[in-house]
Design an enzyme around this catalytic site. Structure first.
Site, short mmCIF file in Angstrom:
data_model
loop_
_atom_site.label_atom_id
_atom_site.label_comp_id
_atom_site.label_asym_id
_atom_site.label_seq_id
_atom_site.Cartn_x
_atom_site.Cartn_y
_atom_site.Cartn_z
N ARG A 13 0.83 -1.21 0.00
CA ARG A 13 0.00 0.00 0.00
C ARG A 13 0.86 1.26 0.00
O ARG A 13 0.49 2.29 -0.52
CB ARG A 13 -0.93 0.01 1.21
CG ARG A 13 -1.86 -1.17 1.29
CD ARG A 13 -2.67 -1.37 0.00
NE ARG A 13 -3.66 -2.43 0.14
CZ ARG A 13 -3.42 -3.73 -0.03
NH1 ARG A 13 -2.21 -4.17 -0.35
NH2 ARG A 13 -4.39 -4.61 0.13
N LYS A 87 12.68 1.53 28.56
CA LYS A 87 11.82 1.82 27.40
C LYS A 87 12.48 1.41 26.09
O LYS A 87 11.80 0.94 25.18
CB LYS A 87 11.47 3.31 27.38
CG LYS A 87 10.53 3.69 28.51
CD LYS A 87 10.15 5.16 28.46
CE LYS A 87 9.22 5.48 29.63
NZ LYS A 87 8.86 6.92 29.67
N ASN A 132 12.76 17.94 26.87
CA ASN A 132 13.40 19.11 27.47
C ASN A 132 14.31 19.82 26.47
O ASN A 132 14.85 19.20 25.55
CB ASN A 132 14.18 18.72 28.73
CG ASN A 132 15.31 17.77 28.40
OD1 ASN A 132 16.39 18.21 28.02
ND2 ASN A 132 15.05 16.48 28.50
N PHE A 133 14.47 21.13 26.69
CA PHE A 133 15.25 21.95 25.76
C PHE A 133 16.74 21.66 25.82
O PHE A 133 17.43 21.78 24.82
CB PHE A 133 14.97 23.44 25.99
CG PHE A 133 14.09 24.01 24.93
CD1 PHE A 133 12.71 23.85 24.99
CD2 PHE A 133 14.62 24.68 23.83
CE1 PHE A 133 11.88 24.34 24.00
CE2 PHE A 133 13.80 25.17 22.82
CZ PHE A 133 12.43 25.01 22.90
N CYS A 189 4.80 18.26 30.85
CA CYS A 189 3.80 17.19 30.92
C CYS A 189 3.52 16.79 32.36
O CYS A 189 2.48 16.24 32.67
CB CYS A 189 4.27 15.97 30.15
SG CYS A 189 4.35 16.29 28.40
N CYS A 250 24.51 27.50 13.69
CA CYS A 250 24.65 27.10 12.29
C CYS A 250 25.42 28.11 11.46
O CYS A 250 25.96 27.75 10.41
CB CYS A 250 23.31 26.72 11.67
SG CYS A 250 22.14 28.04 11.43
ZN LIG Z 1 20.94 28.34 13.35
#
Ligand SMILES: [Zn+2]
Length: 345
Positions: A13, A87, A132-133, A189, A250
């Protein structure tokens, strides 16, 4: 690997779908996806990618299954919670029953600056299943540094958000969020709860983006910060421009989180009345010997991956890498003292 005809049948599919086709399916079977964090989002991503036939899945998680996970972490069962399986291992077991043709690499680990680059090595795409960040900035730094595409995702309450990062082609996480929201300001959460439908939506968009990336259909990526609230019935798509020319990560290539000194040895686990203690260097613990040592002092249960020790109001879960999650306190000093008392230094 299944024979070609079995593969054709299993994925028929998906092969019929013009966005994927025979060629796209072959690419999926030859790809490796890495899932960082196998809670609600991660277990949903893992199941979908396994069913789609992504050939190699590396699943990284530091925690074990508990009954409070079952309301939304759809891959896990009461048996996993009763056994307190890690997990990553529980996910690998279930995937083995869903699709035995693919290869699963479970990693029981707390993701940090010392292991993130090893964990994403060889990845064609990385999916964010964390909560978490701090860990997301680590993923962002490691993926931008190594030129690996990754897919940010988060969900809390009935709200969720996702964005796909292609290093140097699209804005990175740091371009959009130069700083993490101040600790305790953002709902989590554990404080605001979370419902499963928003998990399914965020994970589904992440998985769709992963399939587009893995099959090379770059044109079909959504190129935006997508936000959803399934209770307030709001959907937003904020278009992204080019990467920032002064982004620390970046543009300037500063990978702050990778260069950091060893991450804090002890960390309070948000809202869980628990503290995680990690040894500064990795050691291997003989769980059978530790079990013998602890049995006179309290109730001990163990499986192949971890040992649980209950004493008074506290519960210590010890992993083979000597990491421990101490329940019953959110005080680091108390947790450290329990750790040194029962596990050692
Ligand atoms: Zn960046």
């Amino acid at each position: 690997m299944a024979s070609n005809s079995n593969s054709q049948e299993r994925y028929s599919r998906q092969i019929l779908f013009s966005g994927i086709g025979t060629e796209g399916q072959a690419k999926l079977l030859n790809s490796r996806a890495v899932i960082i964090g196998c809670g609600a989002l991660g277990s949903s991503q893992a199941e979908a990618l396994a069913r789609a036939g992504v050939g190699k899945l590396r699943i990284v998680d530091r925690d074990f299954v508990e009954s409070s996970n079952l309301q939304r972490q759809t891959m896990f069962t009461e048996h996993d919670a009763a056994e307190r399986l890690p997990k990553a291992v529980a996910a690998a077991n279930h995937i083995g029953e869903v699709n035995s043709d693919i290869e699963v690499e479970p990693e029981i680990a707390d993701v940090n600056h010392s292991n993130i680059e090893r964990l994403i090595a060889g990845a064609d795409v990385v999916l964010d299943g964390t909560d978490n960040f701090a860990t997301r900035y680590l993923i962002n730094d490691a993926c931008v540094k190594n030129g690996v595409n990754w897919i940010y995702g988060a969900a809390v309450g009935s709200y969720g958000v996702t964005m796909t990062v292609r290093p140097h082609e699209t804005p990175c996480l740091r371009c959009i969020f130069p700083e993490a929201p101040p600790a305790a300001s953002a709902p989590t959460c554990d404080t605001a709860g979370v419902i499963m439908p928003i998990i399914s939506i965020v994970a589904s968009v992440q998985v769709s983006e992963a399939l587009k990336l893995l099959t090379g259909d770059i044109q079909s990526l959504h190129n935006s910060l997508m936000q959803f609230d399934v209770w307030r019935n709001e959907w937003r798509k904020i278009s992204l421009g080019a990467p920032l020319t002064d982004c620390a990560t970046c543009a300037l290539g500063k990978f702050e989180t990778l260069e950091a000194d060893a991450r804090d040895f002890a960390a309070v686990m948000c809202g869980r009345q628990a503290v995680q203690i990690s040894p500064s260097e990795s050691v291997h613990i003989d769980l059978a010997a530790l079990r013998q040592k602890l049995e006179p002092a309290g109730e001990v249960k163990a499986n192949d991956y971890l040992l649980r020790f209950r004493t008074g109001e506290y519960e210590l879960t010890v992993f083979q890498d000597a990491r421990s999650i101490i329940r019953g306190t959110d005080d680091i000093a108390t947790a450290r003292s329990l750790y040194s008392k029962y596990i050692g230094n």
